[in-house]
Write an enzyme that holds these catalytic residues in place. Structure first.
Site, PDB file in Angstrom:
ATOM      1  N   TRP A 179      69.419 -13.828  62.496  1.00 52.36           N
ATOM      2  CA  TRP A 179      68.140 -13.585  61.833  1.00 52.36           C
ATOM      3  C   TRP A 179      67.815 -14.796  60.981  1.00 52.36           C
ATOM      4  O   TRP A 179      68.671 -15.309  60.254  1.00 52.36           O
ATOM      5  CB  TRP A 179      68.193 -12.340  60.934  1.00 52.36           C
ATOM      6  CG  TRP A 179      66.949 -12.205  60.113  1.00 52.36           C
ATOM      7  CD1 TRP A 179      65.734 -11.740  60.539  1.00 52.36           C
ATOM      8  CD2 TRP A 179      66.762 -12.615  58.748  1.00 52.36           C
ATOM      9  NE1 TRP A 179      64.810 -11.823  59.520  1.00 52.36           N
ATOM     10  CE2 TRP A 179      65.414 -12.350  58.413  1.00 52.36           C
ATOM     11  CE3 TRP A 179      67.609 -13.176  57.781  1.00 52.36           C
ATOM     12  CZ2 TRP A 179      64.891 -12.625  57.148  1.00 52.36           C
ATOM     13  CZ3 TRP A 179      67.086 -13.452  56.529  1.00 52.36           C
ATOM     14  CH2 TRP A 179      65.742 -13.178  56.218  1.00 52.36           C
ATOM     15  N   GLU A 220      67.306 -10.949  65.923  1.00 52.24           N
ATOM     16  CA  GLU A 220      66.704  -9.921  65.075  1.00 52.24           C
ATOM     17  C   GLU A 220      65.330 -10.342  64.575  1.00 52.24           C
ATOM     18  O   GLU A 220      65.165 -11.413  63.992  1.00 52.24           O
ATOM     19  CB  GLU A 220      67.616  -9.647  63.874  1.00 52.24           C
ATOM     20  CG  GLU A 220      67.056  -8.627  62.897  1.00 52.24           C
ATOM     21  CD  GLU A 220      67.976  -8.392  61.713  1.00 52.24           C
ATOM     22  OE1 GLU A 220      67.595  -7.608  60.818  1.00 52.24           O
ATOM     23  OE2 GLU A 220      69.079  -8.984  61.662  1.00 52.24           O
ATOM     24  N   LYS A 222      61.567  -9.538  62.423  1.00 50.06           N
ATOM     25  CA  LYS A 222      61.130  -8.983  61.139  1.00 50.06           C
ATOM     26  C   LYS A 222      59.612  -8.998  61.104  1.00 50.06           C
ATOM     27  O   LYS A 222      58.978  -9.876  61.701  1.00 50.06           O
ATOM     28  CB  LYS A 222      61.708  -9.785  59.972  1.00 50.06           C
ATOM     29  CG  LYS A 222      61.544  -9.102  58.615  1.00 50.06           C
ATOM     30  CD  LYS A 222      62.399  -9.782  57.553  1.00 50.06           C
ATOM     31  CE  LYS A 222      62.334  -9.012  56.231  1.00 50.06           C
ATOM     32  NZ  LYS A 222      63.219  -9.586  55.202  1.00 50.06           N
ATOM     33  N   ASP A 253      65.971  -3.497  63.361  1.00 49.73           N
ATOM     34  CA  ASP A 253      66.245  -3.123  61.981  1.00 49.73           C
ATOM     35  C   ASP A 253      65.186  -2.125  61.536  1.00 49.73           C
ATOM     36  O   ASP A 253      63.991  -2.380  61.653  1.00 49.73           O
ATOM     37  CB  ASP A 253      66.229  -4.371  61.089  1.00 49.73           C
ATOM     38  CG  ASP A 253      66.643  -4.087  59.653  1.00 49.73           C
ATOM     39  OD1 ASP A 253      66.017  -3.215  59.018  1.00 49.73           O
ATOM     40  OD2 ASP A 253      67.574  -4.749  59.166  1.00 49.73           O
ATOM     41  N   HIS A 256      62.303  -3.419  59.417  1.00 48.08           N
ATOM     42  CA  HIS A 256      61.598  -4.627  59.829  1.00 48.08           C
ATOM     43  C   HIS A 256      60.331  -4.356  60.626  1.00 48.08           C
ATOM     44  O   HIS A 256      59.866  -5.216  61.382  1.00 48.08           O
ATOM     45  CB  HIS A 256      62.536  -5.534  60.631  1.00 48.08           C
ATOM     46  CG  HIS A 256      63.539  -6.228  59.792  1.00 48.08           C
ATOM     47  ND1 HIS A 256      64.333  -7.259  60.260  1.00 48.08           N
ATOM     48  CD2 HIS A 256      63.886  -6.062  58.488  1.00 48.08           C
ATOM     49  CE1 HIS A 256      65.131  -7.676  59.289  1.00 48.08           C
ATOM     50  NE2 HIS A 256      64.871  -6.964  58.207  1.00 48.08           N
ATOM     51  N   HIS A 280      70.247  -2.054  62.988  1.00 45.00           N
ATOM     52  CA  HIS A 280      70.500  -2.183  61.564  1.00 45.00           C
ATOM     53  C   HIS A 280      69.845  -0.974  60.913  1.00 45.00           C
ATOM     54  O   HIS A 280      68.613  -0.897  60.822  1.00 45.00           O
ATOM     55  CB  HIS A 280      69.937  -3.492  61.006  1.00 45.00           C
ATOM     56  CG  HIS A 280      70.875  -4.632  61.142  1.00 45.00           C
ATOM     57  ND1 HIS A 280      70.662  -5.863  60.557  1.00 45.00           N
ATOM     58  CD2 HIS A 280      72.060  -4.737  61.783  1.00 45.00           C
ATOM     59  CE1 HIS A 280      71.676  -6.677  60.843  1.00 45.00           C
ATOM     60  NE2 HIS A 280      72.531  -6.011  61.587  1.00 45.00           N
ATOM     61  N   ASP A 288      60.676  -3.648  53.891  1.00 41.95           N
ATOM     62  CA  ASP A 288      62.113  -3.879  54.081  1.00 41.95           C
ATOM     63  C   ASP A 288      62.850  -3.877  52.748  1.00 41.95           C
ATOM     64  O   ASP A 288      63.432  -4.880  52.333  1.00 41.95           O
ATOM     65  CB  ASP A 288      62.304  -5.217  54.806  1.00 41.95           C
ATOM     66  CG  ASP A 288      63.758  -5.466  55.179  1.00 41.95           C
ATOM     67  OD1 ASP A 288      64.480  -4.495  55.429  1.00 41.95           O
ATOM     68  OD2 ASP A 288      64.156  -6.639  55.225  1.00 41.95           O
ATOM     69  N   ASP A 290      65.403  -1.879  51.966  1.00 41.12           N
ATOM     70  CA  ASP A 290      66.839  -1.684  52.185  1.00 41.12           C
ATOM     71  C   ASP A 290      67.474  -0.713  51.200  1.00 41.12           C
ATOM     72  O   ASP A 290      68.454  -1.030  50.532  1.00 41.12           O
ATOM     73  CB  ASP A 290      67.570  -3.029  52.136  1.00 41.12           C
ATOM     74  CG  ASP A 290      67.248  -3.885  53.351  1.00 41.12           C
ATOM     75  OD1 ASP A 290      67.351  -3.367  54.464  1.00 41.12           O
ATOM     76  OD2 ASP A 290      66.893  -5.064  53.182  1.00 41.12           O
ATOM     77  N   ASP A 320      72.457  -1.721  57.036  1.00 33.27           N
ATOM     78  CA  ASP A 320      71.898  -2.867  56.319  1.00 33.27           C
ATOM     79  C   ASP A 320      71.085  -2.368  55.135  1.00 33.27           C
ATOM     80  O   ASP A 320      69.906  -2.053  55.248  1.00 33.27           O
ATOM     81  CB  ASP A 320      71.020  -3.704  57.245  1.00 33.27           C
ATOM     82  CG  ASP A 320      70.540  -4.991  56.583  1.00 33.27           C
ATOM     83  OD1 ASP A 320      70.932  -5.238  55.428  1.00 33.27           O
ATOM     84  OD2 ASP A 320      69.776  -5.744  57.220  1.00 33.27           O
TER      85      ASP A 320
END
Length: 411
Positions: A179, A220, A222, A253, A256, A280, A288, A290, A320
């Site tokens: 990424w 990956e 985003k 992800d 993302h 993820h 994002d 997280d 993640d």
């Protein structure tokens, strides 16, 4: 409810709880190292996290070195049923040396491999394309400066070699996930040039076949990040096409994408064109951000799609998230166990009956079964999983988490 009663209840629906437990315990989840130190890494000449990455909070107990991080991880794994993996970023090297990222070698991570062998863990790996002077413009592999691109290409090439060596040493292929934070804060006028540079850099970085028994290369995407609000070079469409053309795995992800997109819905679509997927698993709040994974509808949908579409063997599951406002070890334990609970619930659903009803266009039966199944005693089966592993649930789990947190709060 006792496990025997729960087992009988599921049997009435045609579900074998023992088979579900066996499958669950065979699914490794890759635990992300960066929750333990707020994405700081252990390089001896780094700055703060960049690339749109920010951990908020200052909860006591942050790991300050590799030894502390490994101790925290050992505690977390001791409360998670099954055998799992560790996902390591390149700037978590464990050495007294001070190599720049284009000079890292396997020996700088050998202690991690030795530890993983002792713990019975697999390892995954990630090049670190952020928190570095040569990433200050949020441009790395797509940078207009050929010298900066060459630096990051070499970093990525070395990370592939390190990941493959890890996979060989541990007898399990390491997922090497790529990424990059590259993008533009304001509206660019030449998106194509940046994407052509990224494609060429990736090609150079991934040149040379490495055994698939040792490494799984993944890319990956985003949607956007802090400082790259207008355009992300490595968008979903870019990496989807790249993975198909070049035969890499594709990382999805959960944070993302746009908040209204369902990543669970993407799995079967991607699986038709990509051999291997990496997840993820995160909990985005607005974007994002997280947050620690909850047992919510998004997670349940993801797990059900993995099970019902028969994608478990083709999907690597990693977490993640990073939250410095709460106990970092508790975040690991809660997040992984919630992922496992979601998978267990999916494995305990009457899959054949639901699919048969849908194939017959009997949507009434599908809806009734789906809703009534929500009352099945999933918690009793999860409690049995933990009991067999001699691991606590409920208030007893909180007691163990609090006791460990108290022991590290003085750091």
């Amino acid at each position: 409810m006792t496990y025997d009663s729960a087992r009988a209840a599921f049997a009435d629906w045609g579900v074998d709880t023992e088979a579900a437990i066996k499958t669950l315990l065979s699914i490794p989840i890759s635990v992300h190292c960066w929750q333990g130190d707020d994405v700081g890494g252990f390089e001896r000449k780094t700055g703060a996290s960049g690339g749109g990455i920010q951990a908020t909070g200052n909860y006591p107990g942050r790991a300050r070195n590799a030894a502390e991080l490994r101790a925290d991880l050992e505690f977390a794994y001791s409360l998670i049923p099954g055998m799992h993996r560790l996902n390591l970023h390149a700037f978590y090297l464990d050495t007294d040396e001070t190599p720049d990222r284009d000079a890292i070698e396997y020996r700088h991570f050998a202690t991690w491999v030795d530890w993983a062998k002792e713990q019975g863990l697999g390892l995954d790996f990630n090049p670190t394309f952020f928190a570095h002077a040569k990433a200050d413009d949020n441009l790395t592999l797509s940078h207009p400066d050929a010298g900066i691109r060459a630096f990051w290409i070499e970093h990525g090439r070395r990370c592939r070699e390190i990941a493959a060596r890890m996979g060989a040493e541990l007898g399990s292929p390491a997922v090497n996930n790529i990424w990059v934070p590259d993008g533009s804060k304001d509206i660019p006028v030449d998106r194509m040039a940046a994407r052509r540079r990224l494609e060429a850099s990736l090609d150079a970085m991934l040149a040379g076949d490495l055994p698939k028994t040792q490494i799984i290369d993944a890319v990956e995407s985003k949607l956007f990040g802090i400082g790259v609000e207008a355009m992300t070079v490595g968008s979903h469409e870019f990496y989807m096409g790249y993975a198909i053309r070049r035969g890499t795995a594709l990382c999805l992800d959960m944070g993302h994408f746009h908040p209204t997109e369902s990543v669970a819905d993407k799995l079967s679509a991607v699986a038709l064109s990509v051999d291997h997927m990496l997840l993820h698993v995160s909990r985005p709040m607005r974007w994002d951000s997280d947050h620690v994974v909850l047992l919510n509808d998004d997670l349940l949908a993801m797990a059900q799609e993995l099970v019902f579409a028969d994608l478990l063997a083709r999907t690597s599951i990693g977490l993640d998230f990073f939250d410095a406002t709460i106990s970092r070890t508790a975040a690991w334990v809660l997040g992984v166990r919630n992922m496992q609970k979601a998978l267990l619930r999916a494995l305990l659903l009457p899959q054949d009956r639901l699919k048969s009803a849908e194939a017959a266009l009997d949507y009434t039966t599908r809806l009734v079964l789906t809703e009534e199944a929500k009352d099945l005693p999933f918690a009793a089966v999860w409690a049995e999983v933990c009991a067999r592993a001699n691991m606590p649930t409920g208030a007893a789990l909180l007691s163990d988490l609090d006791a460990y947190q108290a022991s590290v709060s003085g750091r």
